[in-house]
Scaffold this motif. Structure first.
Motif, PDB file in Angstrom:
ATOM      1  N   TYR A 165      40.542-108.605 -17.555  1.00  0.00           N
ATOM      2  CA  TYR A 165      40.508-109.075 -16.169  1.00  0.00           C
ATOM      3  C   TYR A 165      41.069-110.494 -16.084  1.00  0.00           C
ATOM      4  N   ILE A 172      48.408-112.368 -11.446  1.00  0.00           N
ATOM      5  CA  ILE A 172      48.517-112.387  -9.979  1.00  0.00           C
ATOM      6  C   ILE A 172      48.388-113.780  -9.358  1.00  0.00           C
ATOM      7  N   ALA A 189      43.953-106.727  -0.843  1.00  0.00           N
ATOM      8  CA  ALA A 189      43.531-105.732  -1.840  1.00  0.00           C
ATOM      9  C   ALA A 189      42.125-106.044  -2.352  1.00  0.00           C
ATOM     10  N   SER A 193      38.782-103.828  -1.766  1.00  0.00           N
ATOM     11  CA  SER A 193      38.103-103.364  -2.976  1.00  0.00           C
ATOM     12  C   SER A 193      36.609-103.674  -2.913  1.00  0.00           C
TER      13      SER A 193
ATOM     14  N   VAL B  45      47.434-103.623  -6.992  1.00  0.00           N
ATOM     15  CA  VAL B  45      46.663-102.836  -7.966  1.00  0.00           C
ATOM     16  C   VAL B  45      45.789-103.750  -8.816  1.00  0.00           C
ATOM     17  N   LEU B  46      46.395-104.791  -9.376  1.00  0.00           N
ATOM     18  CA  LEU B  46      45.652-105.672 -10.280  1.00  0.00           C
ATOM     19  C   LEU B  46      44.532-106.387  -9.537  1.00  0.00           C
ATOM     20  N   SER B  47      44.803-106.809  -8.312  1.00  0.00           N
ATOM     21  CA  SER B  47      43.783-107.499  -7.524  1.00  0.00           C
ATOM     22  C   SER B  47      42.608-106.560  -7.225  1.00  0.00           C
ATOM     23  N   ALA B  48      42.906-105.348  -6.796  1.00  0.00           N
ATOM     24  CA  ALA B  48      41.841-104.392  -6.471  1.00  0.00           C
ATOM     25  C   ALA B  48      41.043-104.006  -7.714  1.00  0.00           C
ATOM     26  N   MET B  49      41.713-103.963  -8.866  1.00  0.00           N
ATOM     27  CA  MET B  49      41.009-103.617 -10.097  1.00  0.00           C
ATOM     28  C   MET B  49      40.126-104.765 -10.589  1.00  0.00           C
ATOM     29  N   THR B  50      40.560-105.995 -10.316  1.00  0.00           N
ATOM     30  CA  THR B  50      39.863-107.162 -10.846  1.00  0.00           C
ATOM     31  C   THR B  50      38.675-107.576  -9.979  1.00  0.00           C
ATOM     32  N   ILE B  51      38.887-107.551  -8.659  1.00  0.00           N
ATOM     33  CA  ILE B  51      37.830-107.949  -7.723  1.00  0.00           C
ATOM     34  C   ILE B  51      37.191-106.689  -7.138  1.00  0.00           C
ATOM     35  N   PRO B  52      35.919-106.488  -7.181  1.00  0.00           N
ATOM     36  CA  PRO B  52      34.894-107.387  -7.727  1.00  0.00           C
ATOM     37  C   PRO B  52      34.497-107.071  -9.186  1.00  0.00           C
ATOM     38  N   ALA B  53      35.231-106.143  -9.858  1.00  0.00           N
ATOM     39  CA  ALA B  53      34.796-105.674 -11.187  1.00  0.00           C
ATOM     40  C   ALA B  53      34.599-106.805 -12.192  1.00  0.00           C
TER      41      ALA B  53
END
Lengths: 235, 99
Positions: A165, A172, A189, A193, B45-53
């Motif tokens: 992460y 980004i 995004a 999310s 994609v990277l933003s959605a995968m990172t936040i909030p994980a």
């Protein structure tokens, strides 16, 4: 021929070192998600991609459907199509169809970046050298992370969970700082999310990423269409 | 469903995505919208995968948050990917020792 191969390997060393530590985190994550060391290593050897693998492990751990797996991989990895498209215009005549079929396997963000920065055309041997050393780093790191994840103290292995992460943020944030359009897309995004995670909890994680990404990128494309200069600058 | 089937499917899809354009397409995409969309997809994609994980990535919200802040600051100053990634992990680890 041989020197091109070695040149590719040399240029791939920094990529391999980066992959080694990042895939270590993936190995730990995969084992924590219930996969074996062999399965984790097999995923890395056959996929050679970071974000897609993490999302894929998430689908496996959640017992998702194969359709979900296909869509998740499609959306997360679709960027490789654009990179492949771009690289295909830069290939030497020696890149016959069999070579193209083989080298396709190794188009990653980093390999694409280094190959694109090369002056002139790219020959197969150069790309093979780079792919080989990068793959060794990626698979070895996964294997070590997956194996050591079981031996390492809890404090160490849990802290490694953030490595990938952290790398994503490093990808980004710099362009978000420079371009309002990218900042807009990443914020939308992230916001979507969070909504999926805490409000629309009936949507599974994989589909949530797809919906967030398509909505944010689509909105970005509508509001901030790229200009030709931006594309040539590679930003 | 066995894990092997999942692995085969994810590998096949990932390969086809790379192989088809690399092997068969030679022309540039003309639609400005599609090109813009494809340009923004990786970030989304990277933003959605990172936040909030990322905030639960170490199993502890406090150590995760400290690691995240360190990553954001270092990334803001353009440090290499590997430095940002490892520093975030180190910060989480050290925080875990303190609390």
């Amino acid at each position: 021929m041989k020197s091109n191969f070695l040149r590719g390997m040399r240029d791939g060393i920094p990529i391999a070192l980066g992959y080694l530590s990042v895939s270590f985190g993936f190995g730990i994550l995969a084992v924590q998600s219930g996969l074996s060391v062999f399965q984790a290593s097999a995923i890395s050897a056959s996929n050679l991609t970071s974000a897609g693998q993490i999302a894929g492990v998430g689908v496996i751990a959640a017992g998702g459907t194969l359709l979900e797996m296909i869509l998740v991989q499609l959306v997360i990895n679709i960027r490789y199509s654009l990179m492949a498209l771009s690289l295909s215009q830069k290939l030497d005549k020696r890149f016959t169809t069999p070579h193209r079929l083989l080298a396709s396997y190794g188009i990653t963000d980093e390999i694409f970046a280094v190959c694109s920065a090369q002056k002139g055309v790219i020959v197969p041997a150069y790309m093979y050298g780079m792919i080989l050393i990068a793959m060794i780093g990626w698979v070895l790191g996964t294997f070590l992370g997956a194996s050591a994840g079981e031996i390492l103290p809890e404090a160490v292995s849990s802290a490694m969970g953030i490595v990938l992460y952290g790398m994503f943020l490093a990808i980004i944030i710099p362009p978000s700082r420079r371009k309002k359009s990218v900042l807009f897309v990443t914020l939308i995004a992230a916001l979507l999310s969070i909504v999926f995670k805490y409000v629309l909890t009936m949507i599974s994680g994989g589909f949530a990423v797809i919906i967030c990404a398509i909505a944010a990128a689509g909105l970005g494309a509508l509001l901030f269409p790229v200009t030709d200069e931006e594309e040539e600058a590679g930003e | 469903m066995t894990v092997a089937v999942y692995i085969f499917v994810m590998a096949a899809v990932t390969y086809i995505i790379r192989m088809v354009p690399f092997t068969f397409f030679r022309k540039k995409i003309k639609s400005r919208f599609v090109r813009s969309f494809l340009k923004y997809i990786p970030y989304a994609v990277l933003s959605a995968m990172t936040i909030p994980a990322i905030f639960t990535s170490t199993g502890n919200v406090v150590t995760s948050a400290v690691g995240t802040v360190v990553a954001v600051v270092l990334a803001f100053f353009d440090l290499p990917l590997i430095v940002v990634a490892l520093a975030a992990s180190l910060a989480s680890f050290l925080t875990g020792l303190l609390i």
